[in-house]
Design a protein around this motif. Structure first.
Motif, PDB file in Angstrom:
ATOM      1  N   LEU A  31       0.836  -1.208   0.000  1.00 23.23           N
ATOM      2  CA  LEU A  31       0.000   0.000   0.000  1.00 23.23           C
ATOM      3  C   LEU A  31       0.865   1.250   0.000  1.00 23.23           C
ATOM      4  O   LEU A  31       0.554   2.228  -0.673  1.00 23.23           O
ATOM      5  N   ALA A  32       1.935   1.218   0.790  1.00 23.53           N
ATOM      6  CA  ALA A  32       2.845   2.362   0.897  1.00 23.53           C
ATOM      7  C   ALA A  32       4.165   1.890   1.469  1.00 23.53           C
ATOM      8  O   ALA A  32       4.201   0.979   2.290  1.00 23.53           O
ATOM      9  N   GLU A  33       5.225   2.541   1.010  1.00 24.48           N
ATOM     10  CA  GLU A  33       6.559   2.260   1.555  1.00 24.48           C
ATOM     11  C   GLU A  33       7.219   3.600   1.822  1.00 24.48           C
ATOM     12  O   GLU A  33       7.316   4.435   0.929  1.00 24.48           O
ATOM     13  N   ASN A  34       7.633   3.802   3.064  1.00 23.20           N
ATOM     14  CA  ASN A  34       8.236   5.066   3.458  1.00 23.20           C
ATOM     15  C   ASN A  34       9.549   4.822   4.191  1.00 23.20           C
ATOM     16  O   ASN A  34       9.612   3.982   5.083  1.00 23.20           O
ATOM     17  N   TYR A  35      10.575   5.586   3.799  1.00 27.82           N
ATOM     18  CA  TYR A  35      11.831   5.566   4.531  1.00 27.82           C
ATOM     19  C   TYR A  35      11.822   6.754   5.477  1.00 27.82           C
ATOM     20  O   TYR A  35      11.608   7.894   5.058  1.00 27.82           O
ATOM     21  N   ARG A  36      12.020   6.488   6.753  1.00 28.03           N
ATOM     22  CA  ARG A  36      12.009   7.538   7.763  1.00 28.03           C
ATOM     23  C   ARG A  36      13.462   7.839   8.137  1.00 28.03           C
ATOM     24  O   ARG A  36      14.050   7.160   8.971  1.00 28.03           O
ATOM     25  N   GLU A  37      14.013   8.845   7.471  1.00 31.11           N
ATOM     26  CA  GLU A  37      15.442   9.151   7.594  1.00 31.11           C
ATOM     27  C   GLU A  37      15.858   9.418   9.033  1.00 31.11           C
ATOM     28  O   GLU A  37      16.915   8.956   9.470  1.00 31.11           O
ATOM     29  N   GLN A  38      15.055  10.170   9.775  1.00 32.64           N
ATOM     30  CA  GLN A  38      15.421  10.515  11.146  1.00 32.64           C
ATOM     31  C   GLN A  38      15.559   9.289  12.038  1.00 32.64           C
ATOM     32  O   GLN A  38      16.229   9.334  13.064  1.00 32.64           O
ATOM     33  N   ARG A  39      14.916   8.183  11.662  1.00 31.92           N
ATOM     34  CA  ARG A  39      14.994   6.948  12.454  1.00 31.92           C
ATOM     35  C   ARG A  39      15.794   5.868  11.746  1.00 31.92           C
ATOM     36  O   ARG A  39      15.921   4.770  12.268  1.00 31.92           O
ATOM     37  N   ASP A  40      16.297   6.164  10.514  1.00 35.70           N
ATOM     38  CA  ASP A  40      16.978   5.162   9.692  1.00 35.70           C
ATOM     39  C   ASP A  40      16.124   3.892   9.632  1.00 35.70           C
ATOM     40  O   ASP A  40      16.583   2.790   9.883  1.00 35.70           O
ATOM     41  N   SER A  41      14.855   4.097   9.273  1.00 38.05           N
ATOM     42  CA  SER A  41      13.868   3.034   9.374  1.00 38.05           C
ATOM     43  C   SER A  41      12.920   3.057   8.178  1.00 38.05           C
ATOM     44  O   SER A  41      12.541   4.124   7.691  1.00 38.05           O
ATOM     45  N   TYR A  42      12.545   1.862   7.736  1.00 32.81           N
ATOM     46  CA  TYR A  42      11.499   1.742   6.724  1.00 32.81           C
ATOM     47  C   TYR A  42      10.183   1.400   7.404  1.00 32.81           C
ATOM     48  O   TYR A  42      10.140   0.715   8.432  1.00 32.81           O
ATOM     49  N   LYS A  43       9.080   1.867   6.794  1.00 31.68           N
ATOM     50  CA  LYS A  43       7.728   1.477   7.173  1.00 31.68           C
ATOM     51  C   LYS A  43       7.039   1.045   5.890  1.00 31.68           C
ATOM     52  O   LYS A  43       6.872   1.835   4.970  1.00 31.68           O
ATOM     53  N   LEU A  44       6.682  -0.224   5.843  1.00 29.97           N
ATOM     54  CA  LEU A  44       6.025  -0.809   4.679  1.00 29.97           C
ATOM     55  C   LEU A  44       4.612  -1.196   5.081  1.00 29.97           C
ATOM     56  O   LEU A  44       4.419  -2.007   5.987  1.00 29.97           O
ATOM     57  N   ASP A  45       3.609  -0.591   4.437  1.00 29.56           N
ATOM     58  CA  ASP A  45       2.212  -0.922   4.706  1.00 29.56           C
ATOM     59  C   ASP A  45       1.752  -1.960   3.694  1.00 29.56           C
ATOM     60  O   ASP A  45       1.848  -1.738   2.482  1.00 29.56           O
ATOM     61  N   LEU A  46       1.233  -3.069   4.210  1.00 30.36           N
ATOM     62  CA  LEU A  46       0.810  -4.194   3.372  1.00 30.36           C
ATOM     63  C   LEU A  46      -0.662  -4.484   3.597  1.00 30.36           C
ATOM     64  O   LEU A  46      -1.150  -4.421   4.728  1.00 30.36           O
ATOM     65  N   ALA A  47      -1.380  -4.823   2.517  1.00 28.66           N
ATOM     66  CA  ALA A  47      -2.804  -5.154   2.608  1.00 28.66           C
ATOM     67  C   ALA A  47      -2.984  -6.660   2.713  1.00 28.66           C
ATOM     68  O   ALA A  47      -2.438  -7.414   1.909  1.00 28.66           O
ATOM     69  N   LEU A  48      -3.745  -7.081   3.710  1.00 28.91           N
ATOM     70  CA  LEU A  48      -4.171  -8.466   3.816  1.00 28.91           C
ATOM     71  C   LEU A  48      -5.428  -8.629   2.975  1.00 28.91           C
ATOM     72  O   LEU A  48      -6.130  -7.647   2.704  1.00 28.91           O
ATOM     73  N   PRO A  49      -5.760  -9.834   2.556  1.00 24.64           N
ATOM     74  CA  PRO A  49      -6.926 -10.024   1.691  1.00 24.64           C
ATOM     75  C   PRO A  49      -8.236  -9.513   2.278  1.00 24.64           C
ATOM     76  O   PRO A  49      -9.128  -9.101   1.540  1.00 24.64           O
ATOM     77  N   ASP A  50      -8.382  -9.526   3.607  1.00 24.51           N
ATOM     78  CA  ASP A  50      -9.631  -9.072   4.218  1.00 24.51           C
ATOM     79  C   ASP A  50      -9.669  -7.569   4.447  1.00 24.51           C
ATOM     80  O   ASP A  50     -10.586  -7.053   5.071  1.00 24.51           O
ATOM     81  N   GLY A  51      -8.648  -6.849   3.955  1.00 21.14           N
ATOM     82  CA  GLY A  51      -8.601  -5.412   4.121  1.00 21.14           C
ATOM     83  C   GLY A  51      -7.789  -4.963   5.325  1.00 21.14           C
ATOM     84  O   GLY A  51      -7.486  -3.788   5.463  1.00 21.14           O
ATOM     85  N   ARG A  52      -7.455  -5.873   6.212  1.00 19.44           N
ATOM     86  CA  ARG A  52      -6.593  -5.528   7.345  1.00 19.44           C
ATOM     87  C   ARG A  52      -5.194  -5.254   6.817  1.00 19.44           C
ATOM     88  O   ARG A  52      -4.885  -5.512   5.666  1.00 19.44           O
ATOM     89  N   GLN A  53      -4.329  -4.749   7.684  1.00 16.53           N
ATOM     90  CA  GLN A  53      -2.991  -4.383   7.244  1.00 16.53           C
ATOM     91  C   GLN A  53      -1.904  -4.936   8.165  1.00 16.53           C
ATOM     92  O   GLN A  53      -2.136  -5.148   9.342  1.00 16.53           O
ATOM     93  N   ILE A  54      -0.739  -5.121   7.569  1.00 18.35           N
ATOM     94  CA  ILE A  54       0.499  -5.397   8.308  1.00 18.35           C
ATOM     95  C   ILE A  54       1.382  -4.187   8.084  1.00 18.35           C
ATOM     96  O   ILE A  54       1.535  -3.719   6.955  1.00 18.35           O
ATOM     97  N   GLU A  55       1.952  -3.665   9.166  1.00 17.35           N
ATOM     98  CA  GLU A  55       2.972  -2.620   9.062  1.00 17.35           C
ATOM     99  C   GLU A  55       4.304  -3.295   9.360  1.00 17.35           C
ATOM    100  O   GLU A  55       4.502  -3.836  10.446  1.00 17.35           O
TER     101      GLU A  55
END
Length: 129
Positions: A31-55
């Motif tokens: 759904l979205a992929e963001n690199y958070r430079e201040q934390r040296d961290s990625y956040k990847l938002d993923l859609a599950l088939p039922d509409g729920r999400q995994i971050e």
């Protein structure tokens, strides 16, 4: 009060390997992929088939844990609510301590954290109807 599970957040130790596993092996849609430079961290938002999400999060050298919120493994379980203030009041009526309400920098939704009796981090995530 609770409407269901909004998302499950997982902190990984190897972002590329975990991203491939969740997208290629399990077939979750990005759904979205963001690199958070201040934390040296990625956040990847993923859609599950039922509409729920995994971050899926990455952090440099996450500590092992069963309980620290920024460590490898399950980060927290989030419950979707329509009215976070009412949900917090309900928890407070049972002497459950909650953190200050914050606003998600990407979605602008309000959220807060609290713990279960064993210290498992849980979240209330407001989604207006």
């Amino acid at each position: 009060m609770l409407k269901g599970i909004h998302h499950i957040a997982i902190i990984c130790t190897d972002y590329a390997v975990s991203k491939a596993f969740y997208t290629e092996v399990l077939g979750f849609e990005v759904l979205a992929e963001n690199y958070r430079e201040q934390r040296d961290s990625y956040k990847l938002d993923l859609a599950l088939p039922d509409g729920r999400q995994i971050e899926l999060f990455s952090f440099p050298n996450p500590p092992k844990r069963p309980s620290r919120p920024e460590a490898a493994g399950l980060r927290h379980l989030a419950f979707q609510v329509e009215d976070i203030d009412a949900a917090i009041a309900h928890l407070h009526a049972y002497s459950v301590v909650t953190e200050s309400v914050r606003v998600d920098e990407y979605t602008q939704q309000r959220f807060t954290f609290f713990q279960d009796p064993d210290g498992l981090p849980l979240e209330l995530y407001e989604v207006k109807a």
